[in-house]
Design an enzyme around this catalytic site. Structure first.
Site, PDB file in Angstrom:
ATOM      1  N   HIS A 161      28.024  25.339 -22.850  1.00  9.63           N
ATOM      2  CA  HIS A 161      28.339  24.442 -21.736  1.00  9.63           C
ATOM      3  C   HIS A 161      28.069  22.985 -22.046  1.00  9.63           C
ATOM      4  O   HIS A 161      28.067  22.150 -21.139  1.00  9.63           O
ATOM      5  CB  HIS A 161      27.571  24.883 -20.488  1.00  9.63           C
ATOM      6  N   SER A 299      -6.160  37.946 -57.739  1.00 10.01           N
ATOM      7  CA  SER A 299      -6.036  37.399 -59.087  1.00 10.01           C
ATOM      8  C   SER A 299      -7.092  38.083 -59.938  1.00 10.01           C
ATOM      9  O   SER A 299      -8.138  38.499 -59.428  1.00 10.01           O
ATOM     10  CB  SER A 299      -6.239  35.880 -59.098  1.00 10.01           C
ATOM     11  N   LEU A 335      -2.573  35.344 -60.693  1.00  8.54           N
ATOM     12  CA  LEU A 335      -2.850  35.649 -62.089  1.00  8.54           C
ATOM     13  C   LEU A 335      -3.297  37.099 -62.253  1.00  8.54           C
ATOM     14  O   LEU A 335      -4.212  37.563 -61.592  1.00  8.54           O
ATOM     15  CB  LEU A 335      -3.944  34.723 -62.618  1.00  8.54           C
ATOM     16  N   ARG A 384       0.044  28.012 -48.909  1.00  9.60           N
ATOM     17  CA  ARG A 384      -0.601  29.264 -48.501  1.00  9.60           C
ATOM     18  C   ARG A 384      -0.371  29.554 -47.018  1.00  9.60           C
ATOM     19  O   ARG A 384      -0.099  30.684 -46.617  1.00  9.60           O
ATOM     20  CB  ARG A 384      -2.099  29.202 -48.803  1.00  9.60           C
ATOM     21  N   LYS A 401     -11.396  34.689 -61.825  1.00  9.64           N
ATOM     22  CA  LYS A 401     -10.671  33.859 -62.780  1.00  9.64           C
ATOM     23  C   LYS A 401     -11.645  33.421 -63.866  1.00  9.64           C
ATOM     24  O   LYS A 401     -12.860  33.532 -63.719  1.00  9.64           O
ATOM     25  CB  LYS A 401     -10.051  32.649 -62.083  1.00  9.64           C
TER      26      LYS A 401
END
Length: 493
Positions: A161, A299, A335, A384, A401
């Protein structure tokens, strides 16, 4: 952008509403749904409804707006008397030109994977909500726009519309409606096609909305023999202050006839007591959809006490099992963990393209080529949040790590856990994989009411099966243990 789930969506619904939530979510997964938004969807923002829009017009004609039922005819009466629609245009511009923050309903709809929106509204709330959700909207309010395609569009917004910025062309009077098939035939054709192919959810309509007869007539013409199942959420008639019982009963009687007529053309009506119930239902749909997507965080530079081969077998097998149960997997390619997640998810997708889709795997490697440490941290945080915002459940594996000669905790996995919890995801740390995952498992189980306030005995038993252990679990059996936690969460949603 963080997209924390709507509070209160876990409240109990009727069997009818639960069936709708699941059916509509199935349509979302298949990219086979569309929204039709009426004036009521924007009413809570302060935008006037049709009666308020035309109140001054009625007063000028010496009519009582509260006694008028055909508001399209009322607009036409004004045009007949004035011979121009400048006052009508002024009202449209005055009421709809100021940009307001979209409602929670708009925001939820914009976040969902809906590719087509139809509306009779002049305002720009749908477009604004899509923009805030970082989506590109291809807006069409003129016939000539239908032949153009906005590059990289995420959704099409059909404004049947017209648009507030073009009030001269807004569909408002009887002349406009009577000439709609001739002037806007391509819109009618596009709508007919979508009504035939997609499941529609009509929001913001009521039997007093002057547009509904025109919209429903298009449905009736298109689907009169074997109508596709569509849905409408409608507020149950409420008694007004000082309203006579007879008048209230009459309005309820009217609504019951409307609901039966909508059922005749394939539109199933869900009645709610208040507009807040619509938000709860939409929030439950979003939660149901998001919980079909699982974010796998993890990881590992060192898999001890697991052997690398066994760990990779477990990760790939878990990812494969989830895809085979029709979940979508999201991974940041962590990783040592990411490659196995991807390999496991791809196995069934490539093996049987009829049953599984490429869209069941979303792999988003981090943008590592950012030299400035501060900018990289900011970028990773946004990355993230956006990635985790796609999911409703998050699984955490390993989490370590290498730094020089030392193996240290993976702070990225901790950050993803915190983001997931803040966004309302159900978090599943797999403690038996050790490292950060073991720490997070203890964090959850030490304060279970904060993470799972409605945890059942069965859920507790399933979660404790993932506890840290010095005994290496059997990969196949342990995959089933993790999947069971996911399924228990889903069954209690």
């Amino acid at each position: 952008m963080a997209t924390k789930q709507v509070k209160g969506v876990s409240a109990k619904f009727s069997g009818e509403v639960l069936a709708f939530i699941r059916a509509f979510t199935d349509g979302l997964v298949d990219n086979n749904v569309s929204i039709f938004a009426g004036a009521g969807l924007s009413a809570s923002l302060g935008y006037v409804n049709w009666k308020e829009l035309l109140r001054s017009v009625a007063e000028e004609l010496g009519l009582d707006i509260d006694r008028e039922t055909n508001l399209v005819a009322l607009a036409q009466y004004h045009l007949n008397e004035r011979r121009n629609r400048s006052e009508l245009n002024r009202r449209i511009i005055s009421e709809f030109s100021d940009i307001r923050k979209p409602t929670t309903n708009h925001e939820i709809l914009a976040r969902l994977p809906i590719s087509t929106y139809w509306t009779t509204n002049y305002d720009r709330m749908i477009e604004t909500a899509l923009e805030q959700a970082n989506k590109i909207a291809d807006v069409k309010y003129e016939v000539r726009q239908l032949k153009k395609t906005t590059p990289n569009r995420d959704a099409i917004v059909y404004k049947m519309h017209g648009d507030v910025e073009h009030p001269d062309d807004a569909v408002l009077t009887k002349d406009d409606y009577e000439g709609y098939f001739r002037k806007h035939e391509p819109f009618v054709t596009a709508l007919s096609g979508d009504l035939t192919a997609k499941t529609f959810l009509f929001l913001g309509f009521s039997f007093s909305d002057p547009n509904i007869d025109y919209v429903m007539s298009r449905v009736r013409v298109t689907l009169h023999q074997a109508p596709k199942q569509h849905y409408c959420i409608m507020r149950r008639e409420q008694k007004k202050a000082r309203e006579k019982n007879a008048d209230f009963e009459y309005r309820k009687h009217q609504q019951s006839f409307l609901i039966k007529d909508l059922a005749r053309i394939g539109v199933h009506t869900l009645l709610v007591d208040g507009y807040e119930d619509i938000t709860r239902i939409l929030g439950a749909i979003e939660q149901e959809y998001r919980q079909r997507t699982i974010f796998i965080s993890g990881s590992a530079d060192d898999f001890a006490p697991w052997k690398m081969e066994i760990a990779n077998q477990f990760i790939a097998g878990l990812s494969q099992a989830l895809v085979e149960k029709k979940y979508r997997i999201v991974t940041g390619f962590g990783l040592g963990v990411g490659p196995s997640v991807i390999a496991g998810a791809l196995a069934p997708i490539l093996r049987d393209k009829r049953r599984y889709r490429q869209t069941q795997l979303v792999a988003r490697p981090f943008p590592i080529a950012i030299s400035d440490a501060r900018e990289r941290r900011k970028a990773y945080q946004r990355y993230r949040e956006e990635m985790i915002g796609l999911a409703g459940i998050a699984i955490f594996l390993f989490g370590n790590k290498r730094k020089g000669d030392d193996i240290i905790d993976a702070d990225g996995v901790v950050a993803e856990f915190d983001i997931a919890f803040e966004q309302g995801l159900k978090v599943i740390p797999v403690g038996a994989t050790g490292h950060v995952a073991a720490q997070l498992w203890r964090r959850v189980t030490d304060d279970l009411p904060a993470f799972y306030p409605d945890a059942t005995v069965g859920f507790r038993r399933s979660l404790y099966a993932l506890a840290p252990t010095s005994i290496l679990p059997d990969p196949g059996a342990f995959i089933q243990a993790v999947v069971k936690v996911v399924e228990v969460i889903r069954s209690n949603a």
